[in-house]
Design a protein around this motif. Sequence first.
Motif, short mmCIF file in Angstrom:
data_model
loop_
_atom_site.label_atom_id
_atom_site.label_comp_id
_atom_site.label_asym_id
_atom_site.label_seq_id
_atom_site.Cartn_x
_atom_site.Cartn_y
_atom_site.Cartn_z
N ASP A 201 2.22 -8.68 -1.66
CA ASP A 201 2.13 -7.58 -2.63
C ASP A 201 1.85 -6.26 -1.91
O ASP A 201 2.44 -5.22 -2.23
CB ASP A 201 1.02 -7.84 -3.64
CG ASP A 201 1.30 -9.01 -4.55
OD1 ASP A 201 2.48 -9.27 -4.85
OD2 ASP A 201 0.33 -9.68 -4.97
N SER A 205 4.35 -2.89 -1.77
CA SER A 205 3.97 -1.67 -2.49
C SER A 205 4.60 -0.46 -1.79
O SER A 205 4.83 -0.46 -0.58
CB SER A 205 2.45 -1.54 -2.57
OG SER A 205 1.86 -1.35 -1.29
N HIS A 213 0.71 2.22 2.72
CA HIS A 213 1.31 1.81 1.46
C HIS A 213 0.40 2.24 0.30
O HIS A 213 -0.76 2.62 0.50
CB HIS A 213 1.46 0.28 1.41
CG HIS A 213 2.53 -0.26 2.31
ND1 HIS A 213 3.84 -0.40 1.92
CD2 HIS A 213 2.46 -0.73 3.58
CE1 HIS A 213 4.55 -0.93 2.90
NE2 HIS A 213 3.73 -1.14 3.93
N LEU A 215 -1.13 0.38 -1.71
CA LEU A 215 -2.32 -0.47 -1.77
C LEU A 215 -3.25 -0.27 -0.59
O LEU A 215 -4.25 -0.98 -0.47
CB LEU A 215 -1.90 -1.93 -1.91
CG LEU A 215 -1.21 -2.26 -3.23
CD1 LEU A 215 -0.79 -3.72 -3.29
CD2 LEU A 215 -2.09 -1.92 -4.43
#
Length: 366
Positions: A201, A205, A213, A215
């Motif tokens: 994930d 991102s 990123h 995140l």
Amino acid sequence: MTSSNRLADEAAIVGIGATEFSKDSGRSEMRLAVEATAAALDDAGIDPAQVDGMVTFTMDGNPEIEIARNLGIGELTFFSRIHHGGGAACATVEQAAMAVATGVADTVVCYRAFNERSGRRFGAGVQDRPPMPTAESAHFSWYAPYGLLTPAQWVAMFATRYMHEYAATSEDFGRVAVADRRHAASNPAAWFYEQPITLEDHQRSRWIVEPLHLLDCCQESDGAQALVVTSRERAADLPNAPVLIRAAAQGAGDGQDMMTSYYRDSITGLPEMGLVAGQLWATAGIGPADVQTAVIYDHFTPFVLCQLEEFGFCGRGEAKDFLRDGKRRARWRPTDQHPRRPARRGLHPRHERHRRGRAPGAGARR
């Protein structure tokens, strides 16, 4: 220069208060501050009229005297403000402990409140700030004209150099984000409660500014929190088990700027954190090997690696290996669930909840 101080166990945190954390609080920052302060005093079992000191940030827009007026606090013998942003939070506790230890105040509230999502968003950058002929504003002229306008862009410079020198990867930064979210997901008060993420994930991102990123970056949220600090002796008569303040410290490094210390010989570390760490270890009489809980400021994931190294949890350039060690990573919590950060944002009672054993997972992990 001093390497330790005499604050060890002279004061204690006896109350914690917080509002909910949201993207639109629907009320003023002053109201948030009053709510959190009232909750902290209620938690401590202390009447507002007994408070005689208050500490916050220079960035906070809620004057001490206005909170005092709203809560019936009355006369103050001590009030202080700490410069800079979320990284200054622990210094508010140091100021409160100093006031209590020296007899300047008996009971001090530390607070912070803001609508950082629905109001002014720090992450939007400095490009729209009016030019001001002050020393604080002038330093922006060294990098803003070249496109370094937002906190994410400022941190990306450090992160890129760190990756170059120590062969760290975006996945290493992502491991911090995954750990952040894992622990936030266990906290009902966190914005991302029951929403863990995976390393995949993180990698999927979107880019904010390479190598960061989405995140890797702070959230921006609305909310408020407060702590109550008093003497060890008084704490013994209050309803909650006190959290003694074993050590507290501040530090500004040589050649430091606010998040943009680009003109040092090396920009892969945070020497000001090393300065803080040395004071903490000397005052508390412990070292990194004695620590079971590390609540590290995680506004952007790359700076967690630097701090692990500055505090001596691993050697210079070795934080990536520390993070890749799955067994060791399962035992530690590198961050908490603050409202803006990868799971919440720059307001900081998590440390004390763990010391009381109130935080989710505290009994098992911390």
